[in-house]
Design an enzyme around this catalytic site. Structure first.
Site, PDB file in Angstrom:
ATOM      1  N   GLU A  96       0.878  -1.210  -0.157  1.00  0.00           N
ATOM      2  CA  GLU A  96       0.069  -0.042   0.009  1.00  0.00           C
ATOM      3  C   GLU A  96       0.660   1.279   0.022  1.00  0.00           C
ATOM      4  O   GLU A  96       2.156   1.162  -0.031  1.00  0.00           O
ATOM      5  CB  GLU A  96      -1.009   0.031   1.144  1.00  0.00           C
ATOM      6  N   LYS A 113      -4.035  -1.602  14.341  1.00  0.00           N
ATOM      7  CA  LYS A 113      -3.189  -0.773  15.104  1.00  0.00           C
ATOM      8  C   LYS A 113      -3.485  -0.536  16.581  1.00  0.00           C
ATOM      9  O   LYS A 113      -4.969  -0.464  16.820  1.00  0.00           O
ATOM     10  CB  LYS A 113      -3.426   0.647  14.479  1.00  0.00           C
TER      11      LYS A 113
END
EC number: 4.2.1.70
Length: 303
Positions: free
Chosen positions: A27, A161
């Site tokens: 990404e 995360k």
């Protein structure tokens, strides 16, 4: 692989596909939103080198000039990093960027979509999005989770995360039927930290075992992807107890400054970088590289 005029494969990626070589999608929010310059470019190029060294071909993905570019040159990465008003794209706005010609960096969800369009089965990233803290009132849940349930791409990350609500994220993944496999340990990692305090639903200890699991899902016709949680190397982690204090302070600051929606994660990551005096960035770089290596091994085993 679906046919679309919006997709452009680099020569390296196109040659690899024609030869049946393993390919790993990468990404680009790491370049535009996740890391400061010049660490962003250096990390992106280093990750590509790691993928190649492990026997696969890197396919870094971004939206540029009205096209989904699968495979970027070093010059194109530099250009992307220098562009203004780059969109942070997910499923909802990917087509918007293409139709309007706006440049865009791909989140986990958008990278999965582009990888699937290109026929790429494995994707390496840092961490996925998930259920945000306070989602019971804000309903802030990342599109990454639903993308994992619908798009057949294996995502190798260091877990969700750690600024998110990890227990709720894991619960949503279970509800959506997304397999969560931790590589080499029984506890789910938490991005910067090897421990989250949560047991992993599944564990596998070799890239070949993960590839065999993915192949068996294909054989059964099961939809969606696989989430592979790869703990950050022990030498590079920030222990969970220490990290928790930094995260709490960064979230308090985000609420104080009325940060909302897609701006929350970049803001909190930036504050954590300041609070840790740069240590979080060093750990982030280490875990992305570690994920790229494992992703390449899985892609090679699948090929």
């Amino acid at each position: 692989m679906l046919e679309t005029t919006s997709l452009i494969l680099s020569d390296e990626v196109a040659t690899a596909k024609a030869a049946g070589k393993p390919i790993v999608a990468l990404e680009t929010t790491i370049v535009t939103h996740g890391m400061p310059y010049p660490e962003n470019i250096a990390t992106a190029l280093a990750v590509e080198d790691i993928v190649r060294a492990a026997g696969a071909v890197p396919a870094t993905i971004a939206i540029m000039d009205g096209k989904i570019r699968v495979g970027l040159t070093a010059e194109e990465l530099e250009r992307l990093a220098g562009l203004k008003n780059v969109m942070k794209l997910s499923r909802a706005d990917l087509a918007f960027a293409l139709s309007t010609g706006r440049p865009g960096a791909t989140t986990v969800a958008a990278t999965m979509i582009a990888a699937d369009l290109a026929g790429i089965r494995v994707f390496a990233t840092g961490g996925i999005g998930g259920v945000h803290r306070g989602a019971e009132t804000s309903f802030d849940v990342s599109a990454d989770l639903h993308e994992l349930a619908r798009t057949p791409v294996a995502v190798v990350c260091a877990g969700a995360k750690a600024l998110l609500d990890i227990p709720k994220t894991l619960e949503v993944l279970e509800t959506l039927g997304v397999p969560v496999v931790t590589y080499g340990q029984d506890e789910l990692p938490a991005f910067w930290s090897r421990q989250s305090g949560l047991p992993s639903p599944l564990r596998l200890d070799a890239a070949g075992e993960i590839a065999a699991f993915i192949a068996k899902r294909d054989e059964l016709g099961l939809a969606g992807g696989v989430l592979v949680a790869n703990p950050v190397p022990a030498a590079d982690e920030i222990p969970a107890d220490e990290m928790r204090a930094y995260i709490e302070q960064a979230i308090i600051d985000a609420e104080r400054d009325k940060i909302r929606a897609k701006s929350v994660t970049p803001y909190v990551l930036g504050r954590i970088l300041e609070l840790t005096a740069g240590r979080s960035l060093v750990t982030n770089i280490a875990l992305v590289k570690n994920n790229a290596r494992l992703a390449a091994e899985i892609a090679a085993a699948l090929a």
